[in-house]
Design a protein around this motif. Structure first.
Motif, mmCIF file in Angstrom:
data_model
loop_
_atom_site.group_PDB
_atom_site.id
_atom_site.type_symbol
_atom_site.label_atom_id
_atom_site.label_comp_id
_atom_site.label_asym_id
_atom_site.label_seq_id
_atom_site.Cartn_x
_atom_site.Cartn_y
_atom_site.Cartn_z
ATOM 1 N N ALA A 1 0.813 -1.220 0.000
ATOM 2 C CA ALA A 1 0.000 0.000 0.000
ATOM 3 C C ALA A 1 0.847 1.272 0.000
ATOM 4 N N GLU A 2 2.051 1.214 0.519
ATOM 5 C CA GLU A 2 2.878 2.431 0.516
ATOM 6 C C GLU A 2 3.387 2.771 -0.885
ATOM 7 N N ASN A 3 3.333 1.814 -1.836
ATOM 8 C CA ASN A 3 3.825 2.051 -3.189
ATOM 9 C C ASN A 3 2.743 2.011 -4.264
ATOM 10 N N PHE A 4 1.545 1.543 -3.911
ATOM 11 C CA PHE A 4 0.478 1.354 -4.900
ATOM 12 C C PHE A 4 -0.858 1.840 -4.354
ATOM 13 N N THR A 5 -1.716 2.286 -5.259
ATOM 14 C CA THR A 5 -3.102 2.613 -4.953
ATOM 15 C C THR A 5 -3.963 1.557 -5.623
ATOM 16 N N GLY A 6 -4.899 0.960 -4.891
ATOM 17 C CA GLY A 6 -5.778 -0.044 -5.465
ATOM 18 C C GLY A 6 -5.178 -1.437 -5.415
ATOM 19 N N SER A 7 -5.833 -2.364 -6.102
ATOM 20 C CA SER A 7 -5.423 -3.765 -6.088
ATOM 21 C C SER A 7 -4.390 -4.040 -7.185
ATOM 22 N N VAL A 8 -3.168 -4.365 -6.748
ATOM 23 C CA VAL A 8 -2.058 -4.653 -7.653
ATOM 24 C C VAL A 8 -1.419 -5.951 -7.202
ATOM 25 N N TRP A 9 -1.116 -6.835 -8.160
ATOM 26 C CA TRP A 9 -0.479 -8.116 -7.857
ATOM 27 C C TRP A 9 0.828 -8.216 -8.621
ATOM 28 N N LEU A 10 1.889 -8.674 -7.927
ATOM 29 C CA LEU A 10 3.228 -8.770 -8.486
ATOM 30 C C LEU A 10 3.720 -10.214 -8.460
ATOM 31 N N GLU A 11 4.408 -10.594 -9.518
ATOM 32 C CA GLU A 11 5.133 -11.864 -9.542
ATOM 33 C C GLU A 11 6.533 -11.569 -10.048
ATOM 34 N N GLU A 12 7.524 -11.846 -9.219
ATOM 35 C CA GLU A 12 8.918 -11.654 -9.629
ATOM 36 C C GLU A 12 9.307 -12.875 -10.451
ATOM 37 N N ILE A 13 9.444 -12.709 -11.768
ATOM 38 C CA ILE A 13 9.635 -13.868 -12.638
ATOM 39 C C ILE A 13 11.071 -14.084 -13.090
ATOM 40 N N ALA A 14 11.952 -13.123 -12.855
ATOM 41 C CA ALA A 14 13.357 -13.335 -13.212
ATOM 42 C C ALA A 14 14.261 -12.568 -12.267
ATOM 43 N N VAL A 15 15.105 -13.310 -11.579
ATOM 44 C CA VAL A 15 16.153 -12.740 -10.737
ATOM 45 C C VAL A 15 17.395 -13.609 -10.949
ATOM 46 N N PRO A 16 18.092 -13.391 -12.068
ATOM 47 C CA PRO A 16 19.269 -14.216 -12.333
ATOM 48 C C PRO A 16 20.343 -14.016 -11.272
ATOM 49 N N PRO A 17 21.199 -15.013 -11.096
ATOM 50 C CA PRO A 17 22.277 -14.869 -10.112
ATOM 51 C C PRO A 17 23.302 -13.827 -10.562
ATOM 52 N N SER A 18 24.043 -13.321 -9.601
ATOM 53 C CA SER A 18 25.126 -12.376 -9.853
ATOM 54 C C SER A 18 26.082 -12.994 -10.878
#
Length: 143
Positions: A15-32
């Motif tokens: 809620a501190e970053n979005f207004t309303g209903s928002v859904w997130l899926e982190e789909i790529a976080v490759p390794p260093s």
């Protein structure tokens, strides 16, 4: 090569970053050493981000629906499925769904050296967000 075969868990946008209903899926976080981050983001009608910026910019690719995007000082722009938006490094902006439609986009960012991907600011106010009575074409640029 590494193949990820399971979908990430969906999480509600804070809620501190979005207004309303928002859904997130982190789909790529490759390794260093990669600093790439990719998210699938779903906005309900009227939902949107707060003003924010990214140290290395951001690419948005709209995969479904219709949304809005605005950079500080610019006009509110309508974006639709198939559109791709390049947001410059450290450019203040917001994005989200229109008041009456859902919108889904892929968001691609590169983390800074310290791991930071986003700097957040104030919510987009009712005076800045287009409504059915005052559509995007009628909105004056934010200053």
């Amino acid at each position: 090569m590494h193949i990820t075969r399971n979908r990430p868990e969906s999480r509600s946008g804070p809620a501190e970053n979005f207004t309303g209903s928002v859904w997130l899926e982190e789909i790529a976080v490759p390794p260093s050493p990669s600093r790439l981050r990719m998210f699938d983001v779903r906005f309900a009608p009227g939902a949107r981000t707060a003003w924010h910026r990214h140290p290395h910019g951001q690419v948005l690719h709209v995969s479904a629906g219709e949304g809005l995007v605005q950079r500080k000082g610019g006009a509110v722009e309508t974006i639709r499925a198939g559109d791709t938006v390049w947001i410059e490094p450290d450019e203040w902006h917001w994005h989200g769904a229109t008041p009456r439609t859902f919108m889904t986009h892929l968001a691609v960012v590169e983390a800074a050296e310290d791991g930071t991907t986003t700097h957040w600011d104030a919510h987009v106010g009712a005076d800045e967000y287009p409504t059915a009575e005052h559509p995007a074409a009628d909105r004056h640029p934010a200053t």
